[in-house]
Motif scaffolding. Sequence first.
Motif, PDB file in Angstrom:
ATOM      1  N   ALA A   1      53.839  70.304  58.230  1.00  0.00           N
ATOM      2  CA  ALA A   1      54.383  68.962  58.041  1.00  0.00           C
ATOM      3  C   ALA A   1      53.341  68.012  57.467  1.00  0.00           C
ATOM      4  CB  ALA A   1      54.914  68.420  59.358  1.00  0.00           C
ATOM      5  N   LEU A   2      52.067  68.250  57.771  1.00  0.00           N
ATOM      6  CA  LEU A   2      50.976  67.440  57.234  1.00  0.00           C
ATOM      7  C   LEU A   2      50.359  68.106  55.993  1.00  0.00           C
ATOM      8  CD1 LEU A   2      51.322  66.154  60.106  1.00  0.00           C
ATOM      9  CD2 LEU A   2      48.858  65.689  60.017  1.00  0.00           C
ATOM     10  N   SER A   3      51.087  69.071  55.407  1.00  0.00           N
ATOM     11  CA  SER A   3      50.637  69.792  54.206  1.00  0.00           C
ATOM     12  C   SER A   3      49.268  70.442  54.395  1.00  0.00           C
ATOM     13  CB  SER A   3      50.613  68.862  52.989  1.00  0.00           C
ATOM     14  OG  SER A   3      51.931  68.518  52.611  1.00  0.00           O
ATOM     15  N   GLY A   4      48.960  70.819  55.643  1.00  0.00           N
ATOM     16  CA  GLY A   4      47.717  71.522  55.921  1.00  0.00           C
ATOM     17  C   GLY A   4      46.491  70.644  56.009  1.00  0.00           C
ATOM     18  N   ALA A   5      46.655  69.321  56.040  1.00  0.00           N
ATOM     19  CA  ALA A   5      45.513  68.401  56.106  1.00  0.00           C
ATOM     20  C   ALA A   5      45.062  68.250  57.548  1.00  0.00           C
ATOM     21  CB  ALA A   5      45.896  67.053  55.503  1.00  0.00           C
ATOM     22  N   PHE A   6      44.439  69.299  58.078  1.00  0.00           N
ATOM     23  CA  PHE A   6      44.097  69.340  59.498  1.00  0.00           C
ATOM     24  C   PHE A   6      42.624  69.624  59.744  1.00  0.00           C
ATOM     25  CE2 PHE A   6      48.348  69.260  61.311  1.00  0.00           C
ATOM     26  CZ  PHE A   6      48.116  68.928  62.629  1.00  0.00           C
ATOM     27  N   GLY A   7      41.795  69.562  58.707  1.00  0.00           N
ATOM     28  CA  GLY A   7      40.405  69.991  58.862  1.00  0.00           C
ATOM     29  C   GLY A   7      39.598  69.177  59.848  1.00  0.00           C
ATOM     30  N   ALA A   8      39.923  67.890  60.025  1.00  0.00           N
ATOM     31  CA  ALA A   8      39.182  67.049  60.968  1.00  0.00           C
ATOM     32  C   ALA A   8      39.987  66.741  62.220  1.00  0.00           C
ATOM     33  CB  ALA A   8      38.775  65.738  60.286  1.00  0.00           C
ATOM     34  N   LEU A   9      41.144  67.360  62.381  1.00  0.00           N
ATOM     35  CA  LEU A   9      42.012  67.042  63.512  1.00  0.00           C
ATOM     36  C   LEU A   9      41.923  68.072  64.634  1.00  0.00           C
ATOM     37  CD1 LEU A   9      45.203  65.769  61.633  1.00  0.00           C
ATOM     38  CD2 LEU A   9      43.571  64.416  62.954  1.00  0.00           C
ATOM     39  N   GLY A  10      42.232  69.325  64.314  1.00  0.00           N
ATOM     40  CA  GLY A  10      42.268  70.348  65.350  1.00  0.00           C
ATOM     41  C   GLY A  10      43.459  70.160  66.269  1.00  0.00           C
ATOM     42  N   GLY A  11      43.420  70.854  67.420  1.00  0.00           N
ATOM     43  CA  GLY A  11      44.497  70.738  68.385  1.00  0.00           C
ATOM     44  C   GLY A  11      45.793  71.368  67.939  1.00  0.00           C
TER      45      GLY A  11
ATOM     46  N   MET B   1      47.316  75.475  66.483  1.00  0.00           N
ATOM     47  CA  MET B   1      46.889  76.860  66.295  1.00  0.00           C
ATOM     48  C   MET B   1      46.578  77.178  64.835  1.00  0.00           C
ATOM     49  SD  MET B   1      46.434  78.254  69.147  1.00  0.00           S
ATOM     50  CE  MET B   1      45.861  79.705  68.283  1.00  0.00           C
ATOM     51  N   SER B   2      47.338  76.625  63.905  1.00  0.00           N
ATOM     52  CA  SER B   2      47.027  76.870  62.496  1.00  0.00           C
ATOM     53  C   SER B   2      45.811  76.075  62.051  1.00  0.00           C
ATOM     54  CB  SER B   2      48.232  76.539  61.610  1.00  0.00           C
ATOM     55  OG  SER B   2      49.256  77.477  61.815  1.00  0.00           O
ATOM     56  N   ALA B   3      45.570  74.939  62.694  1.00  0.00           N
ATOM     57  CA  ALA B   3      44.350  74.187  62.406  1.00  0.00           C
ATOM     58  C   ALA B   3      43.120  74.997  62.797  1.00  0.00           C
ATOM     59  CB  ALA B   3      44.369  72.858  63.143  1.00  0.00           C
ATOM     60  N   VAL B   4      43.257  75.843  63.817  1.00  0.00           N
ATOM     61  CA  VAL B   4      42.151  76.729  64.207  1.00  0.00           C
ATOM     62  C   VAL B   4      41.845  77.702  63.077  1.00  0.00           C
ATOM     63  CG1 VAL B   4      41.402  78.482  65.857  1.00  0.00           C
ATOM     64  CG2 VAL B   4      42.698  76.498  66.643  1.00  0.00           C
ATOM     65  N   GLY B   5      42.895  78.183  62.388  1.00  0.00           N
ATOM     66  CA  GLY B   5      42.680  79.076  61.258  1.00  0.00           C
ATOM     67  C   GLY B   5      42.045  78.384  60.078  1.00  0.00           C
ATOM     68  N   LEU B   6      42.177  77.055  60.011  1.00  0.00           N
ATOM     69  CA  LEU B   6      41.535  76.281  58.948  1.00  0.00           C
ATOM     70  C   LEU B   6      40.108  75.915  59.326  1.00  0.00           C
ATOM     71  CD1 LEU B   6      41.661  74.600  56.298  1.00  0.00           C
ATOM     72  CD2 LEU B   6      42.580  72.720  57.693  1.00  0.00           C
ATOM     73  N   ASN B   7      39.936  75.305  60.498  1.00  0.00           N
ATOM     74  CA  ASN B   7      38.621  74.895  60.987  1.00  0.00           C
ATOM     75  C   ASN B   7      38.422  75.478  62.377  1.00  0.00           C
ATOM     76  OD1 ASN B   7      36.281  73.646  61.900  1.00  0.00           O
ATOM     77  ND2 ASN B   7      36.829  71.638  61.080  1.00  0.00           N
ATOM     78  N   PRO B   8      37.504  76.421  62.541  1.00  0.00           N
ATOM     79  CA  PRO B   8      37.340  77.065  63.853  1.00  0.00           C
ATOM     80  C   PRO B   8      36.931  76.113  64.969  1.00  0.00           C
ATOM     81  CG  PRO B   8      35.589  77.718  62.319  1.00  0.00           C
ATOM     82  CD  PRO B   8      36.615  76.994  61.513  1.00  0.00           C
ATOM     83  N   ALA B   9      36.422  74.934  64.614  1.00  0.00           N
ATOM     84  CA  ALA B   9      36.086  73.956  65.654  1.00  0.00           C
ATOM     85  C   ALA B   9      37.329  73.310  66.242  1.00  0.00           C
ATOM     86  CB  ALA B   9      35.164  72.885  65.080  1.00  0.00           C
ATOM     87  N   GLY B  10      38.479  73.497  65.596  1.00  0.00           N
ATOM     88  CA  GLY B  10      39.693  72.823  66.017  1.00  0.00           C
ATOM     89  C   GLY B  10      40.255  73.292  67.338  1.00  0.00           C
ATOM     90  N   SER B  11      39.880  74.484  67.798  1.00  0.00           N
ATOM     91  CA  SER B  11      40.466  74.990  69.044  1.00  0.00           C
ATOM     92  C   SER B  11      40.005  74.206  70.263  1.00  0.00           C
ATOM     93  CB  SER B  11      40.129  76.472  69.223  1.00  0.00           C
ATOM     94  OG  SER B  11      38.722  76.657  69.315  1.00  0.00           O
ATOM     95  N   VAL B  12      38.772  73.704  70.228  1.00  0.00           N
ATOM     96  CA  VAL B  12      38.242  73.014  71.405  1.00  0.00           C
ATOM     97  C   VAL B  12      38.801  71.597  71.532  1.00  0.00           C
ATOM     98  CG1 VAL B  12      36.178  71.911  70.400  1.00  0.00           C
ATOM     99  CG2 VAL B  12      36.076  72.894  72.707  1.00  0.00           C
ATOM    100  N   VAL B  13      39.565  71.147  70.530  1.00  0.00           N
ATOM    101  CA  VAL B  13      40.201  69.829  70.589  1.00  0.00           C
ATOM    102  C   VAL B  13      41.401  69.845  71.528  1.00  0.00           C
ATOM    103  CG1 VAL B  13      41.345  68.048  69.193  1.00  0.00           C
ATOM    104  CG2 VAL B  13      39.380  69.281  68.274  1.00  0.00           C
ATOM    105  N   PHE B  14      41.996  71.025  71.756  1.00  0.00           N
ATOM    106  CA  PHE B  14      43.095  71.114  72.732  1.00  0.00           C
ATOM    107  C   PHE B  14      42.630  70.569  74.082  1.00  0.00           C
ATOM    108  CE2 PHE B  14      44.840  74.552  69.969  1.00  0.00           C
ATOM    109  CZ  PHE B  14      46.154  74.101  69.893  1.00  0.00           C
ATOM    110  N   SER B  15      43.493  69.801  74.739  1.00  0.00           N
ATOM    111  CA  SER B  15      43.171  69.331  76.090  1.00  0.00           C
ATOM    112  C   SER B  15      43.517  70.366  77.147  1.00  0.00           C
ATOM    113  CB  SER B  15      43.910  68.012  76.376  1.00  0.00           C
ATOM    114  OG  SER B  15      45.307  68.175  76.200  1.00  0.00           O
ATOM    115  N   HIS B  16      44.478  71.270  76.814  1.00  0.00           N
ATOM    116  CA  HIS B  16      44.861  72.327  77.737  1.00  0.00           C
ATOM    117  C   HIS B  16      45.012  73.633  76.955  1.00  0.00           C
ATOM    118  CE1 HIS B  16      45.791  69.324  80.829  1.00  0.00           C
ATOM    119  NE2 HIS B  16      46.453  68.645  79.891  1.00  0.00           N
ATOM    120  N   SER B  17      44.990  74.725  77.674  1.00  0.00           N
ATOM    121  CA  SER B  17      45.267  76.016  77.046  1.00  0.00           C
ATOM    122  C   SER B  17      46.667  75.976  76.442  1.00  0.00           C
ATOM    123  CB  SER B  17      45.155  77.149  78.058  1.00  0.00           C
ATOM    124  OG  SER B  17      43.825  77.229  78.562  1.00  0.00           O
ATOM    125  N   ASN B  18      46.850  76.721  75.353  1.00  0.00           N
ATOM    126  CA  ASN B  18      48.071  76.562  74.568  1.00  0.00           C
ATOM    127  C   ASN B  18      48.527  77.896  73.994  1.00  0.00           C
ATOM    128  OD1 ASN B  18      49.253  76.058  71.588  1.00  0.00           O
ATOM    129  ND2 ASN B  18      49.801  74.331  72.903  1.00  0.00           N
TER     130      ASN B  18
END
Length: 515
Positions: free
Chosen positions: A41-51, A53-70
């Motif tokens: 929905a955001l056309s893949g513009a997730f490199g600085a967002l995270g949180g 699962m597909s953002a994790v595939g873009l930027n591996p730092a994105g997984s730790v942005v989750f507040s809970h396991s997902n």
Amino acid sequence: MKKISLLLLSAFTFTGIYAQDITDALRYSQNEPQGTARFRALSGAFGALGGDMSAVGLNPAGSVVFSHSNITVTGSNANVKNETLYFNEYTNTNDSNFSINQGGATLIFDNRNSYSKWNKFAMSFNYERTSNFNNFWNARGLNTNDDGNFSNSIASYFYDYADGQRLADISAINGESIDRAYREIGNQFGYGNQQAFLGYESFILDPEFDDDDNTTYFSNVAAGNFYHDYTYVATGYNGKMTFNFATQFEDKLSLGLNLNSHFINYERTTALLEDNNNTGSVVNHINFRNSLLTTGAGFSFQLGGIYNITPDLRVGLIYDSPTWYSIDEETTQYISTERDVSGVPTTQIVDPRIINVLPRYQLQTPSKITASLAYIIAKRGLISFDYSNQNLANTEFGPTYDPYFMDQNAFIQNSLTNVSTYRVGAEYRVIDLLSLRGGYRYEDSPYKDGVTVSDLSGYSFGIGLNFGNTKLDFTYDQANRSYQNNLYNLNGGGSPFASIDRKNQNFTISLGFSI
């Protein structure tokens, strides 16, 4: 005709069979914004967002942005519309398919050591399709490029491969079956001689002299106009399994590593029907079919970071390593012709029923750099921008010492170029339950000429429903691009091509759970 002594003599040599070219290199080097509905929905513009699962595939730092396991699972219905123009005749095709294209989980571990500034860790496992190869198009029209020879006929394809080859090396021995001759010629002399064999045995070509050492040929297809009906059908995908680890330092800096296992599954069938009623033509109808099966496996890694400049402003930086593929291919071929023999219509079928197992080869795709910027708006919305750069001219077949691959790599360097991709996305939470999203992306043409494949533009919009520990997301996205596709490859270039305007549309739904 071919002497048995020549067959026995050549049995001790082997010439590789090749079919790989720049289109294969490009197919496996580019990825699409597949994945979760929110990501798309955001056309893949997730490199600085995270949180996500597909953002994790873009930027591996994105997984730790989750507040809970997902846990997130995604399904998508892909629709491909092609409008094909071939010599002033338009043809429209439409193809749809549904697939589960993403599934993964992130586990969050809080660091309970109050003296450590590394306050959180994350581990993720995610499966995702990175490209969808399903495609179907048809080109029909009267090819009127008559330059006084038969260059606008598929006969020119076979002639180019036969010209200069000994008749003994492109024909069957008296009494030898078609399938055995096709197999032996492929093993001994390679792919090119097999193509010449098909042209000779189907009576498209005849030798100037009926002698083993003859190297000159003429066509039984006369110059003029040719009606072509070409069908292209492809299925398959490029996917990856991602193993992720990430950590966060003082709520400021997130760092991550992805180890990716890639896999390719691609099947393609093409059929070219050619008809003519040109004066002097002996052969008036040709049906030439080719099938390809490609499987491959590869490895890559990613390094990424997200830094919170302020609580509302984030930047991200990602490095994607090259992907190192090992690829296997199998091909099959069939040809039939109809010709006039003393006024009697005669059909010739050459169906070797042989699977050519091509030598395994390597493909190294180029590395990529992505920079990202995101701004959180009063905790109710966000806007995000990603910029990526990848030099596709660095795509490389291997082994690099092979003369054929050396030529292909040189052609890639001369034809492909540096590609920039721009993605922007926005999200606004209307109420706690409902969020609205949209995005836009633009990608440069991978070709220096900007015409063989055009620039890409696409947009997306979606909604998100938040039920607390359960989230349901819906997205529609589409992208448009134009292509020039050759109906067949000539050694010297110049084969007829179809112009295609392609629209890719996707309806995606994701279901996520916090655990």
